[in-house]
Design a protein around this motif. Structure first.
Motif, short mmCIF file in Angstrom:
data_model
loop_
_atom_site.label_atom_id
_atom_site.label_comp_id
_atom_site.label_asym_id
_atom_site.label_seq_id
_atom_site.Cartn_x
_atom_site.Cartn_y
_atom_site.Cartn_z
N ASN A 3 24.38 3.88 6.02
CA ASN A 3 23.86 3.09 4.66
C ASN A 3 23.30 1.68 5.34
OD1 ASN A 3 24.44 4.37 2.06
ND2 ASN A 3 26.50 4.23 3.06
N ARG A 4 23.41 1.39 6.46
CA ARG A 4 22.86 0.26 6.98
C ARG A 4 21.65 0.58 8.01
NH1 ARG A 4 28.27 -3.08 9.08
NH2 ARG A 4 28.98 -0.89 9.28
N LEU A 5 21.21 1.73 7.78
CA LEU A 5 20.08 2.46 8.55
C LEU A 5 20.53 2.16 10.15
CD1 LEU A 5 16.80 0.65 7.25
CD2 LEU A 5 17.85 2.93 6.61
N HIS A 49 33.25 -1.88 11.50
CA HIS A 49 33.95 -1.20 10.69
C HIS A 49 34.69 -1.80 9.37
CE1 HIS A 49 34.30 2.15 13.94
NE2 HIS A 49 32.96 1.84 14.05
N SER A 50 34.69 -3.09 9.34
CA SER A 50 35.31 -3.69 8.16
C SER A 50 34.41 -4.03 7.13
CB SER A 50 36.07 -4.88 8.54
OG SER A 50 34.98 -5.81 9.09
N ALA A 51 33.03 -3.65 7.21
CA ALA A 51 31.95 -3.78 6.22
C ALA A 51 32.10 -2.79 4.99
CB ALA A 51 30.66 -3.71 6.93
N PHE A 52 31.68 -3.12 3.98
CA PHE A 52 31.72 -2.14 2.81
C PHE A 52 31.18 -0.94 3.18
CE2 PHE A 52 29.43 -0.24 -0.82
CZ PHE A 52 30.42 0.18 -1.77
N GLU A 53 29.80 -0.95 3.98
CA GLU A 53 29.10 0.34 3.95
C GLU A 53 29.64 1.38 5.19
OE1 GLU A 53 26.25 -2.99 3.03
OE2 GLU A 53 28.04 -2.62 4.49
N PRO A 56 31.42 4.66 2.93
CA PRO A 56 30.51 5.97 2.70
C PRO A 56 29.88 6.37 4.11
CG PRO A 56 29.72 4.05 1.34
CD PRO A 56 30.94 3.34 2.39
N ASP A 57 29.79 5.67 5.00
CA ASP A 57 29.45 6.33 6.50
C ASP A 57 30.56 7.37 6.97
OD1 ASP A 57 27.01 5.31 5.98
OD2 ASP A 57 27.45 3.44 7.57
N ASN A 58 31.76 6.64 6.91
CA ASN A 58 32.90 7.44 7.33
C ASN A 58 33.10 8.75 6.81
OD1 ASN A 58 35.15 7.62 9.17
ND2 ASN A 58 36.43 6.67 7.52
#
Length: 202
Positions: A3-5, A49-53, A56-58
């Protein structure tokens, strides 16, 4: 990409934590640091790894792992991670169970047993199969050794171990083995497993 490219491999990097220190200096005339080889590598190393994105990536990583292991024995290893769709957890579980140090140690030990087998020219065990066992065993050892304290046999040791594993009273085979022992020049049969294998295979 996520999600963060950012390449999704950031989800399964070795450490979930990001180093809490000053960022490394940028490479000369490059948009990435001297520590990493590209923008993508920098993103993989530093994406938090603590970011909101991450969530969904996980989940996406879990979908990939789940699809890749469907219908295989590996599905059992990721069962605990299905409810939360924990892709990182599933991947690390597979890595621990099937590619961890213990797995390499087990395969290394099995290869050593394979190489230790003796050929006596009796039963349904042809020389060609015996040579192949040695070839396979050495290949496994070469694969596993970098991940543990095991050593990789030299070319000469490989040949000597194969010769030592052959017990025979066949004069033709004994002569072939003797010729190999005598051919100890740098590019001779004693220093080349494949050159050495042909004269004794049956």
């Amino acid at each position: 990409v996520g999600n963060r490219l950012c390449p999704l491999s950031y989800v399964i990097r070795d450490s979930a934590d990001v180093k809490q220190e000053a960022p490394p200096a940028l490479a000369t005339n490059k948009p990435y640091s001297t520590e990493h080889s590209s923008v993508e590598a920098e993103m993989v190393a530093l994406a938090n790894h603590s970011a909101f994105e991450f969530g969904p990536d996980n989940h996406r990583v879990f979908d990939f792992v789940d699809t890749a292991t469907q219908g295989t024995e590996y599905q059992t290893a990721i069962k605990l991670y299905r409810k939360k769709k924990d892709g990182r957890g599933a991947f690390m579980a597979l890595k621990r169970q099937y590619a961890g140090k213990d797995t390499y140690a087990l395969r290394y030990a099995e290869a050593q047993k394979m190489i230790a087998m003796m050929w006596k020219g009796t039963g349904n065990y042809p020389m060609s199969k015996h040579v192949q066992h040695h070839r396979t065993g050495f290949g496994i050892i070469e694969t596993c050794a970098p991940y543990m304290s095991g050593s990789i046999p030299t070319a000469t040791l490989r040949v000597r171990q194969l010769l030592d594993s052959i017990q025979t009273s066949d004069p033709t085979l004994q002569a072939a083995m003797a010729s190999i022992e005598e051919d100890d020049v740098p590019d001779g049969k004693l220093n080349d497993f494949e050159k050495r294998a042909d004269p004794v295979r049956k």
